[in-house]
Design an enzyme around this catalytic site. Structure first.
Site, PDB file in Angstrom:
ATOM      1  CB  CYS A   2       5.019   0.438  -3.735  1.00 17.79           C
ATOM      2  SG  CYS A   2       5.757   0.063  -5.463  1.00 17.79           S
ATOM      3  CD1 TRP A  72      11.112  -3.573  -2.884  1.00 18.11           C
ATOM      4  CD2 TRP A  72      10.140  -4.294  -5.284  1.00 18.11           C
ATOM      5  NE1 TRP A  72      11.538  -5.364  -3.429  1.00 18.11           N
ATOM      6  CE2 TRP A  72      11.299  -5.467  -4.497  1.00 18.11           C
ATOM      7  CE3 TRP A  72       9.096  -4.305  -5.899  1.00 18.11           C
ATOM      8  CZ2 TRP A  72      11.460  -6.540  -5.136  1.00 18.11           C
ATOM      9  CZ3 TRP A  72       9.399  -5.822  -6.554  1.00 18.11           C
ATOM     10  CH2 TRP A  72      10.342  -6.575  -6.286  1.00 18.11           C
TER      11      TRP A  72
END
Ligand code: M6R
Length: 608
Positions: A2, A72
């Site tokens: 992320c 993610w």
């Protein structure tokens, strides 16, 4: 993994947030989103596609304060409802990188307090928790600090409140976050590349820090709540260093940057007449004199670098060396030896398992710690007593290339310095190694000239489902690395074996459909390797041999030879890596995969 970007400015921050997300794309993600504060409202846009899609969807979004995120997926599938930022009660918005381990317990408690969850993520509990403290009249800073004390796990967060258009909060523990200092505007981001568009002045937050950020200034509080000063660093990154330039993919660019990256990493040594421990830090000489063994901890490609180093360290420096996968070591009951030098290797310096392994080693009483890392301000570097920075420059492609070869260069230096301190290196041999190191960048350049031939060879892999990689000794880890590169970006199942192990099992897999890639340096194990390759040919296996000069391999039916320009002795693993990187790259091109952002993978694995 992320990525977070946040901004507070006197201009519309949406283009800054989106440009920042584009720069963070390389970290790996499957959805993206942003929130801006506009007229005491939170305006949120989210998408499951690329940042380009989010950009289209946010064309009419404006605001002077906002946070943005690439996600993610860990908890909950990649979907719009799970994309960040998450919002509580239309008031608090949070973007989060990391994993909250006690989220189920918090979710139950918050649900009982009538908070409604609209996603499957662990992050949403953070938004509701902050809101629960904010609704009691606490400032956004105090509410965030209070919420953070209830979290177990790792996080970097950006927080904004609908009714607080002048305040951005950022905090980190276990995941990276930095603060960008502009003129009358401030930013947060997961890494510096996201902020180069607006500033080069970066403040790296430390574990547990919470930053209260306004237009005109910022205050940082440590984990205990005390206000602290953190230095402002001028980032050495340039926009060019994170741009693609003439290349088709970052991976290709980074493969080609290896001669320069090696030269930069070796600069201090190659310009001097002898090796000194100081390149590993001020206390290196005393630390290195006190150690009797080495423990290397790393993940993935960095672990492969450690495996090569074990051969060097035991043969050249005569020091026993163990190499462990960080995620295994951290949970294994091991017997610590206080005279061990613990070496962690990492491109990013933010890999959660490697950081945890280092902390675990320290908790067992290990005091001699060294990190070999490509990111100067990373958590790993800060946690280690000694450090050697590889100078590969930013690596954007998920597949690690120049980071690996520069890690090897750094590990070779470590070997030589230890060998010298432990009386295992004569002056004459030291000079020979220095000579070879000075030659290494041009030797790497010569290997890159094989690119067109390797591109041609790669065509033969495009319809393959499986591949075997073989190497022996120092080059077995290079076979492992070649197989990892191929599977990671071309999705061809690839396995690596020490060639002598073939007949103990994997030979059963060999038939005419199985390409077998052999790393064949001109070393003491050459004749043994040749016998192993005969075993492959006898079963109809197709051989792809990357052989040094004078190895007397010849192309023939079933044997595809790629001739390396020279044999580089102990440094040979560095050179033999390059054609395998190129092979993986061109096979991936054949297969049409997303080379720089392979499916399911992230660049920095900041969660366990
Ligand atoms: O940043 P690190 O070197 O700690 O990363 C470790 C691995 O995640 C990384 O090397 C990974 O295996 C690469 N994607 C391989 O190309």
């Amino acid at each position: 993994m992320c990525g977070i970007v946040g901004a507070i400015a006197q201009r519309n921050v949406v283009p800054i947030l989106l440009q920042g997300l584009l720069r963070l794309e390389y970290r790996g993600y499957d959805s993206a989103g942003l929130v801006v504060v506009n007229n005491s409202h939170l305006e949120r846009v989210r998408s499951t596609g690329r940042v380009a899609e989010l950009t289209e969807k946010s064309a009419s979004t404006h605001g002077h304060l906002g946070i943005a995120h690439t996600r993610w997926a860990t908890h909950g599938v990649p979907s719009e409802r799970n994309a960040h930022p998450h919002i509580s009660s239309d008031v608090i918005a949070v973007a989060h990188n990391g994993i909250i381990e006690n989220y189920e317990e918090l979710r139950t408690r918050l649900t009982a307090q009538n908070y409604v969850f609209t996603s499957d993520t662990d992050t949403e509990v953070i938004a509701h928790l902050i809101h629960s403290h904010y609704a009691r009249g606490n400032s956004l800073l105090v509410a965030t600090q209070a919420a953070l004390t209830e979290l177990v796990g790792a996080y970097a967060i950006g927080v904004v409140a609908a009714d607080n258009p002048d305040l951005l909060i950022g905090s980190r523990k276990g995941s990276p976050l930095l603060l960008g200092v502009g003129e009358g505007e401030h930013f947060i981001a997961s890494d510096a590349s996201a902020l180069l568009q607006v500033t080069k002045n970066m403040v790296y937050l430390e574990e547990g820090d919470v930053a209260e950020i306004g237009l005109r200034g910022y205050r940082i509080f440590n984990a205990k709540g005390d206000e602290v000063k953190r230095p402002v660093h001028i980032s050495e990154l340039t926009n060019e260093s994170v741009e693609l330039g003439e290349y088709r993919h970052y991976m290709q660019k980074e493969i080609h940057e290896q001669p320069q990256a090696l030269a930069d990493t070796l600069e201090a040594v190659c310009n001097s007449q002898s090796l000194v421990p100081g390149i590993f830090g001020a206390e290196a000489a005393t630390t290195f004199a006190d150690i009797d063994s080495i423990l290397i901890l790393a993940c993935g490609t960095s672990h492969h670098a450690g495996l090569v180093a074990r051969y060097w360290l035991e043969e050249i420096a005569g020091i026993p060396c163990n190499v462990e996968i960080a995620s295994e070591y951290r949970y294994r009951v091991s017997v610590p030896n206080p005279k061990t030098l613990v070496v962690t290797i990492s491109q990013s310096g933010e890999t959660a398992d490697t950081l945890a392994a280092l902390n675990h080693a320290k908790s067992l009483g290990h005091v001699h710690t060294l990190s070999i890392c490509n990111v100067p301000e990373s958590a790993l570097v800060r946690l280690s007593k000694l450090r050697m920075l590889t100078r590969a420059g930013p690596e954007i492609g998920v597949a690690s290339t120049k980071a690996f070869t520069t890690q090897l260069a750094a590990l070779f230096l470590l070997t030589l310095v230890l060998a010298k301190l432990h009386g295992k290196l004569s002056k004459e041999v030291e000079q020979q190694h220095l000579h070879a190191l000075r030659h290494l960048p041009s030797a790497a350049q010569a290997v890159l000239n094989l690119e067109p031939a390797i591109a041609k060879l790669a065509e033969r892999f495009s319809d393959k489902q499986h591949a075997l990689f073989l190497g022996r000794g120092l080059h077995y880890p290079i076979a492992l690395e070649g197989a990892l590169k191929l599977k990671e970006i071309s999705y061809i199942h690839a396995e690596a074996y020490p060639a002598g192990e073939l007949k103990h099992g994997p030979l059963a897999l060999v038939d005419k459909n199985m390409p077998v890639v052999a790393v064949a340096p001109n070393d003491l194990l050459l004749e043994k390797l040749k016998s192993n390759l005969q075993e492959v040919r006898a079963r109809g296996g197709e051989l792809y041999v990357f052989a040094d000069a004078n190895t007397r391999f010849h192309s023939s039916d079933g044997i595809n030879l790629m001739q390396m320009p020279e044999h580089a002795g102990f440094l040979s693993p560095i050179l033999h890596t390059i054609p395998l990187q190129l092979l993986a790259y061109y096979v991936a091109l054949q297969k049409g995969t997303d080379v720089d952002k392979p499916r399911n993978l992230a660049k920095s694995v900041t969660v366990e």
